[in-house]
Motif scaffolding. Structure first.
Motif, mmCIF file in Angstrom:
data_model
loop_
_atom_site.group_PDB
_atom_site.id
_atom_site.type_symbol
_atom_site.label_atom_id
_atom_site.label_comp_id
_atom_site.label_asym_id
_atom_site.label_seq_id
_atom_site.Cartn_x
_atom_site.Cartn_y
_atom_site.Cartn_z
ATOM 1 N N VAL A 56 0.960 -1.125 0.104
ATOM 2 C CA VAL A 56 0.069 -0.005 -0.030
ATOM 3 C C VAL A 56 0.814 1.371 -0.092
ATOM 4 O O VAL A 56 0.573 2.191 -0.455
ATOM 5 C CB VAL A 56 -0.887 -0.017 1.132
ATOM 6 C CG1 VAL A 56 -1.654 1.325 1.444
ATOM 7 C CG2 VAL A 56 -2.060 -1.069 1.012
ATOM 8 N N THR A 71 -6.023 3.714 -4.347
ATOM 9 C CA THR A 71 -5.912 2.383 -3.298
ATOM 10 C C THR A 71 -5.944 3.108 -1.960
ATOM 11 O O THR A 71 -6.413 2.379 -0.869
ATOM 12 C CB THR A 71 -4.589 1.757 -3.777
ATOM 13 O OG1 THR A 71 -4.808 1.243 -4.902
ATOM 14 C CG2 THR A 71 -4.720 0.330 -2.827
ATOM 15 N N LYS A 72 -5.080 3.960 -1.502
ATOM 16 C CA LYS A 72 -5.092 4.664 -0.303
ATOM 17 C C LYS A 72 -6.188 5.043 0.267
ATOM 18 O O LYS A 72 -6.641 4.880 1.470
ATOM 19 C CB LYS A 72 -3.746 5.622 -0.186
ATOM 20 C CG LYS A 72 -2.560 5.072 -0.540
ATOM 21 C CD LYS A 72 -1.433 5.981 -0.229
ATOM 22 C CE LYS A 72 -0.141 5.546 -0.746
ATOM 23 N NZ LYS A 72 0.933 6.518 -0.883
#
Length: 114
Positions: free
Chosen positions: A59, A66-67
């Motif tokens: 991540v 995505t974060k």
């Protein structure tokens, strides 16, 4: 899709930290910290989970989307825990370890004269 290639040294370092933190957790469990026992243990667990999420799930090197999705999931997890705790703490439950104590009836006066 090209991804970030992390050096092996960082994985070994994170793995070593993840092996050290359980020892710290066990050591902290044997120290009487009073009401701080649980917060210390949960803090160590959060640090370990953060390391796993950031490095082993990649991540740290992922896109902003995505974060954001991971942050949103954590936010709603906290909302669910908060709502559950407000419900739990607002109830007037009083429980004992072995259940409620039964009421003992007074011995009858006729049995005392025998």
């Amino acid at each position: 899709m090209s991804g970030h290639i992390a050096p092996v040294r960082s994985y070994v370092l994170i793995f070593a930290l993840l092996m050290i933190f359980p020892a710290i957790t066990v050591a902290a469990a044997f120290i009487n910290l009073g009401p701080l026992n649980f917060p210390v243990a949960i803090s160590i667990a959060i640090v370990k989970a953060t390391l796993v999420i950031l490095f082993f799930m990649h991540v740290k090197y992922s896109s902003q989307l995505t974060k954001m999705i991971i942050g949103t999931g954590l936010f709603f997890l906290l909302v669910m825990f908060s709502l559950t705790m407000t419900d739990y703490l607002s109830r007037g439950w009083r429980t004992e370890a072995l259940g409620p104590r039964p009421q003992r009836s007074a011995p009858s006066q006729g049995a005392a004269h025998r």
